[in-house]
Design a protein around this motif. Structure first.
Motif, PDB file in Angstrom:
ATOM      1  N   ASP A 159     -68.128   0.609 105.535  1.00  0.00           N
ATOM      2  CA  ASP A 159     -66.967   0.380 106.391  1.00  0.00           C
ATOM      3  C   ASP A 159     -66.864   1.452 107.479  1.00  0.00           C
ATOM      4  O   ASP A 159     -66.485   1.154 108.623  1.00  0.00           O
ATOM      5  CB  ASP A 159     -65.683   0.350 105.555  1.00  0.00           C
ATOM      6  N   GLY A 174     -67.359   0.627 111.514  1.00  0.00           N
ATOM      7  CA  GLY A 174     -66.276   0.975 112.440  1.00  0.00           C
ATOM      8  C   GLY A 174     -66.809   1.715 113.649  1.00  0.00           C
ATOM      9  O   GLY A 174     -66.389   1.465 114.796  1.00  0.00           O
ATOM     10  N   GLU A 209     -68.801  -0.755 115.846  1.00  0.00           N
ATOM     11  CA  GLU A 209     -67.912  -1.667 116.584  1.00  0.00           C
ATOM     12  C   GLU A 209     -67.328  -0.972 117.799  1.00  0.00           C
ATOM     13  O   GLU A 209     -67.195  -1.557 118.876  1.00  0.00           O
ATOM     14  CB  GLU A 209     -66.801  -2.149 115.640  1.00  0.00           C
ATOM     15  N   ARG A 219     -66.759  -6.668 109.105  1.00  0.00           N
ATOM     16  CA  ARG A 219     -65.593  -5.809 108.869  1.00  0.00           C
ATOM     17  C   ARG A 219     -64.413  -6.617 108.345  1.00  0.00           C
ATOM     18  O   ARG A 219     -63.620  -6.136 107.519  1.00  0.00           O
ATOM     19  CB  ARG A 219     -65.197  -5.101 110.176  1.00  0.00           C
TER      20      ARG A 219
END
Length: 577
Positions: free
Chosen positions: A216, A220, A223, A319
């Motif tokens: 995760d 992040g 992204e 995500r």
């Protein structure tokens, strides 16, 4: 053995020092003189309940001190040492109990001390079990109870039976625990099934998404790069131009690298004249290298950075899947993975419920068989002991002026086994020849119960020997007894006192005449208030004892006939020993 009891501000007793010896000690005195308070004091030392109302009026607290002398290795000494109490060199142990008065000026609280160390009240009660056996009129009432009768028979049956009975009780308690666990498992089977199904669904979802540690966080960051690719590229190019200059545009702007290089050459040119500037020239040169490296990396970063809408969509979708898991099972992937681990263990536990029930069923069957075997052994021992106890007590009753009386001890199967075995025990009394046997709880008078209790106590003492406490206290065990029966009660108490310390509170001269030590409690009046002082508890001998026995016989200590009768009783008691 209890050597002495010191009492202060308890009931009518202002201060008293009761010294006890070996053998039979009797405590006598007028009604209300304070004999009961002596027993109350003893009960406090033995861990009894403290009542603030017993504190003498006007006093803030009452105190009782007792000194017991015990042989080395006595269980009471070991328990006292465990509690931190100190034992004197002569083997004596000091017990203290204080009781605060209730209301204003008093706490109403009780404190206990053993060997100088403050201890819980329960410690005194534990010591009492090995020090003293107390019998009063309340014990006569308990003697009517089948549970008390069963306990007496079990005690008479001896140590081997006690071990078997203890094993039975342990097995009974274990079976109760196992049955409770099984009942809970069965009762909660539906709840366990629902919980297991929810866990399976959650674990299946985690397995489908298959989150990886730290995924995760990495997604992040990715992204953020993909969503702002153009903005990042422009920033990198601008930063590169500022550091290294834009050679393609020909703008002629001076770059940070050029300025640093100028500074380096200027310092290096004069560095031969001053080592300090030479060192700074070196450091400025190093800064130039850092700027050059950063500029090169910015070029590489800008060239590699490309907008990739398809990859951004994949990252956002991944995500979103992870977010679904974290909403349900933890704040991040790390917590989701930890939940998955613990949930797997819990699921194994829940799925093993049926197997656990089967294991408990096997265990119950083994315990039932064990209990049946032990219950049979307990019943056999009780039946054998019942016959011996009945003969022993009946023989004692004959010596207590109950000729023709006998006790029967009946052991029969109970409707249902219980924690004490599979038997019901009942003691029956045949008060005289030709009379029917009737339960002690229904047909026996107070005087008959007194003698049955004494006979039973003697039987238990002789059977258990050194395993019984060495001190016996009887509170008006002669209630309802008179005449020849009273003489025989005194004789039997004296016989019991040959091998033990016996303290008896009595109103009967026939009993008191057999004492080795005779204590008289009387009251004084001070300021219009009754009080027992240190001088009001005295040991009487010779003529004083005759006068006290005469008072007990007739209410008058100066009656010639009463004194003659008292002297006769003393002579009779001496010959009857």
């Amino acid at each position: 053995m209890i050597e002495e009891i010191r009492i202060s501000d308890l009931g009518v007793i202002g201060a008293a020092d009761v010294r006890l010896g070996r053998g039979l000690t009797v405590l006598t005195g007028e009604t209300g003189a304070g004999k009961t308070m002596v027993l109350t004091a003893l009960a406090l030392l033995l861990g009894g309940k403290a009542d603030p109302a017993t504190v003498r009026t006007g006093a803030s607290s009452a105190a009782v001190e007792g000194r017991v002398v015990l042989a080395a290795g006595h269980p009471a000494l070991e328990r006292a040492a465990e509690a931190g109490g100190a034992v004197d060199d002569d083997g004596s142990l000091l017990l203290v109990r204080t009781v605060g008065a209730a209301g204003e000026g008093g706490s109403g609280r009780s404190r206990a001390f053993v060997g100088g160390r403050s201890v819980p009240q329960a410690v005194l009660a534990e010591l009492a079990e090995t020090l003293v056996t107390v019998h009063g009129q309340a014990d006569q009432a308990r003697l009517r109870s089948p549970a008390h009768q069963r306990a007496a028979l079990d005690e008479f049956a001896g140590p081997d039976h006690a071990r078997t009975l203890r094993a039975y009780r342990d097995a009974w308690a274990e079976r109760a625990r196992v049955r409770a666990e099984r009942a809970e498992l069965v009762e909660r089977a539906q709840d366990r099934s629902r919980e297991a199904e929810l866990l399976r669904l959650g674990l299946a979802e985690v397995e489908r998404v298959d989150p990886q540690p730290g995924e995760d966080v990495e997604l992040g960051a990715e992204e953020g790069r993909l969503a702002h690719a153009e903005e990042l590229r422009v920033a990198a190019v601008t930063a590169h131009d500022a550091l290294a200059g834009d050679t393609d545009s020909g703008s002629g702007l001076v770059s940070a690298a050029d300025l640093v290089e100028q500074a380096r050459r200027a310092l290096e040119h004069v560095g031969t004249h001053d080592p300090a500037l030479a060192e700074l020239a070196t450091r400025v040169g190093e800064a130039g290298y850092v700027l050059a490296d950063a500029a090169a990396e910015l070029v590489s970063y800008a060239s590699d950075l490309q907008a990739d809408p398809r990859r951004l969509e994949v990252v956002n979708q991944r995500r979103a899947e992870l977010a679904t898991l974290t909403r349900a099972y933890g704040k991040d992937v790390a917590e989701v993975l930890e939940w998955s681990r613990t949930a797997s263990l819990r699921l194994l536990e829940l799925e093993g419920g049926d197997q656990r029930i089967e294991e408990l069923d096997v265990q119950l069957a083994e315990l039932d068989a064990r209990l049946t075997e032990l219950a049979g052994a307990v019943s056999a021992a009780r039946s054998a002991a019942a016959e011996r106890l009945a003969k022993t007590v009946s023989a004692e009753l004959a010596g207590l002026a109950m000729a023709g009386a006998r006790v029967e001890v009946v052991v029969q199967p109970a409707a249902e086994p219980g924690p004490h075995g599979a038997d019901e025990v009942e003691m029956l009394l045949v008060p005289h020849a030709g009379a029917p046997a009737r339960p002690l709880g229904k047909g026996a008078s107070g005087g008959e119960l007194s003698r049955v209790m004494l006979a039973l106590e003697v039987a238990l003492a002789e059977r258990a020997g050194a395993d019984r406490p060495a001190t016996f206290v009887f509170d008006e065990v002669d209630a309802g007894v008179g005449g020849k029966a009273a003489v025989e009660v005194g004789r039997r108490l004296a016989a019991l006192a040959r091998d033990a310390q016996v303290l008896v509170v009595t109103h009967l001269a026939q009993v008191a005449a057999f004492a080795d030590h005779h204590l008289v409690v009387s009251k004084s009046t001070r300021g219009g208030v009754d009080v027992v002082t240190a001088s009001d508890v005295r040991s009487v001998t010779d003529d004083e004892r005759v006068r006290e026995l005469a008072r007990m016989l007739s209410g008058q200590d100066d009656s010639d006939s009463a004194r003659a009768h008292a002297a006769e009783l003393l002579e009779l008691s001496g010959m009857g020993r």
